[in-house]
Write a protein that holds these residues in place. Structure first.
Motif, mmCIF file in Angstrom:
data_model
loop_
_atom_site.group_PDB
_atom_site.id
_atom_site.type_symbol
_atom_site.label_atom_id
_atom_site.label_comp_id
_atom_site.label_asym_id
_atom_site.label_seq_id
_atom_site.Cartn_x
_atom_site.Cartn_y
_atom_site.Cartn_z
ATOM 1 N N GLU A 1 0.709 -1.610 0.020
ATOM 2 C CA GLU A 1 0.077 0.562 0.250
ATOM 3 C C GLU A 1 0.484 1.578 0.082
ATOM 4 O O GLU A 1 2.274 1.302 0.942
ATOM 5 N N PHE A 90 -5.469 17.958 2.167
ATOM 6 C CA PHE A 90 -4.884 16.767 1.623
ATOM 7 C C PHE A 90 -3.855 16.666 0.576
ATOM 8 O O PHE A 90 -4.260 17.678 -0.055
ATOM 9 N N ARG A 103 -5.088 5.622 -9.589
ATOM 10 C CA ARG A 103 -6.375 5.469 -7.859
ATOM 11 C C ARG A 103 -5.308 7.165 -6.997
ATOM 12 O O ARG A 103 -4.288 7.058 -7.364
ATOM 13 N N LEU A 104 -6.476 7.353 -6.178
ATOM 14 C CA LEU A 104 -5.573 8.628 -5.153
ATOM 15 C C LEU A 104 -4.760 7.569 -3.920
ATOM 16 O O LEU A 104 -6.272 7.042 -3.898
ATOM 17 N N PHE A 106 -4.006 9.073 -0.508
ATOM 18 C CA PHE A 106 -3.995 10.733 0.368
ATOM 19 C C PHE A 106 -3.362 10.291 2.013
ATOM 20 O O PHE A 106 -3.725 9.679 2.419
ATOM 21 N N GLY A 107 -3.310 11.427 2.227
ATOM 22 C CA GLY A 107 -2.523 11.530 3.128
ATOM 23 C C GLY A 107 -3.677 11.342 4.406
ATOM 24 O O GLY A 107 -4.711 11.800 3.751
ATOM 25 N N HIS A 108 -3.452 11.435 5.784
ATOM 26 C CA HIS A 108 -3.637 11.474 6.301
ATOM 27 C C HIS A 108 -4.551 13.371 7.174
ATOM 28 O O HIS A 108 -5.191 13.505 7.773
ATOM 29 N N GLY A 109 -3.861 14.326 6.368
ATOM 30 C CA GLY A 109 -4.445 15.373 6.623
ATOM 31 C C GLY A 109 -3.616 16.295 6.886
ATOM 32 O O GLY A 109 -3.245 15.910 8.409
ATOM 33 N N TYR B 36 -14.799 7.228 -3.405
ATOM 34 C CA TYR B 36 -14.334 7.797 -2.306
ATOM 35 C C TYR B 36 -14.982 7.814 -1.199
ATOM 36 O O TYR B 36 -15.675 8.291 -1.245
ATOM 37 N N GLN B 38 -14.800 8.054 3.326
ATOM 38 C CA GLN B 38 -13.667 8.595 3.611
ATOM 39 C C GLN B 38 -14.886 8.304 5.377
ATOM 40 O O GLN B 38 -15.621 9.371 6.067
ATOM 41 N N SER B 43 -8.221 8.957 6.458
ATOM 42 C CA SER B 43 -8.194 10.053 4.905
ATOM 43 C C SER B 43 -8.891 9.654 3.976
ATOM 44 O O SER B 43 -10.676 7.628 4.404
ATOM 45 N N LEU B 44 -9.293 9.794 2.637
ATOM 46 C CA LEU B 44 -10.238 8.988 2.028
ATOM 47 C C LEU B 44 -9.474 7.863 1.278
ATOM 48 O O LEU B 44 -8.157 7.476 1.030
ATOM 49 N N GLN B 45 -10.271 6.436 1.271
ATOM 50 C CA GLN B 45 -9.798 6.249 0.260
ATOM 51 C C GLN B 45 -10.384 5.022 -0.611
ATOM 52 O O GLN B 45 -11.776 5.822 -1.251
#
Lengths: 115, 112
Positions: A1, A90, A103-104, A106-109, B36, B38, B43-45
């Motif tokens: 991942e 983000f 696919r994107l 993402f970090g946790h923000g 996505y 969330q 975070s977004l998945q």
């Protein structure tokens, strides 16, 4: 991942302050993005990059600068922060070499508050 | 540019009920569609991606429908459970080089 790490997780600054948000991805993705998330607006693209030294303007770039120093690192700069930039930010990365693996990640923000 | 409208912004259903979230987009050349998820504080998945050549995609407990004529994308959770409580975002773009445009999001609450 794929891993995308943002820092800091929370930041409070004052109007007119200088803020740098950092993002690092460790999967050698070519694309990196900065989004802001606000209630009712979903995610809006600020800036993005498809490689070191490259910068592309997103949909809401005003008041933001960005720099991609390496394949891994993408920074968002607010040189004169304003209260309207209070938001959840983000960072994301993606591999755009083929649609099958797109696919994107993402970090946790980063939650930024501008007082 | 592309605009994506997502409805409803908030949705509350009981466990076992179905839940439908819909996105309408403006660019008829849009070709790539994503959902996505969330979860609270996370975070977004990626939930699912749909390409224009396919109109129905099924995942675990949900179905994605694409109506190209009406420019509408929908996510249907067939039997919602509390673990589905989250914010859901659709995202659309029209070719390999374009930016993703996100919908405004739907906050789904599934009550036991």
């Amino acid at each position: 991942e794929a891993a995308v790490t943002q820092s800091p997780r929370n930041k409070v600054t004052v109007t007119g302050g200088n803020v740098t948000l950092s993002c690092r991805q460790t999967n050698s993705h070519n694309y990196m993005y900065w989004y802001r998330q606000d209630t009712g607006h979903g995610l809006r693209l600020i800036h993005y990059s498809y490689g070191a030294g490259n910068l592309q303007i997103g949909d809401v770039p005003d008041g933001y600068k960005a720099t991609r120093t390496t394949q891994e690192d993408f920074f968002l700069l607010l040189e004169l922060a304003s209260p309207s930039q209070t938001s959840l930010y983000f960072c994301a990365s993606s591999d755009r070499t083929g649609i099958s693996n797109e696919r994107l990640f993402f970090g946790h923000g980063t939650k930024l508050s501008v007082l | 540019g592309e605009q994506v409208e997502q409805r409803p912004p908030h949705l509350s259903v009981r466990e076992g009920d179905s839940a439908v979230i819909t996105c309408t987009y403006t660019d008829p050349n849009s070709y790539y569609f994503f959902w996505y998820k969330q979860e609270p504080g996370a975070s977004l998945q990626l939930l699912m991606k749909v390409f224009s050549s396919t109109e129905i995609n099924e995942g675990q407990g949900f179905t994605v429908l694409l109506n190209k004529k009406d420019k509408r994308l929908s996510l249907n959770l067939t039997a919602a459970h509390p673990g589905d409580s989250a914010a859901y975002f659709c995202a659309v773009r029209y070719n390999a080089g374009a930016k993703l445009t996100f919908g405004g999001g739907t906050r789904l609450t599934v009550r036991p």
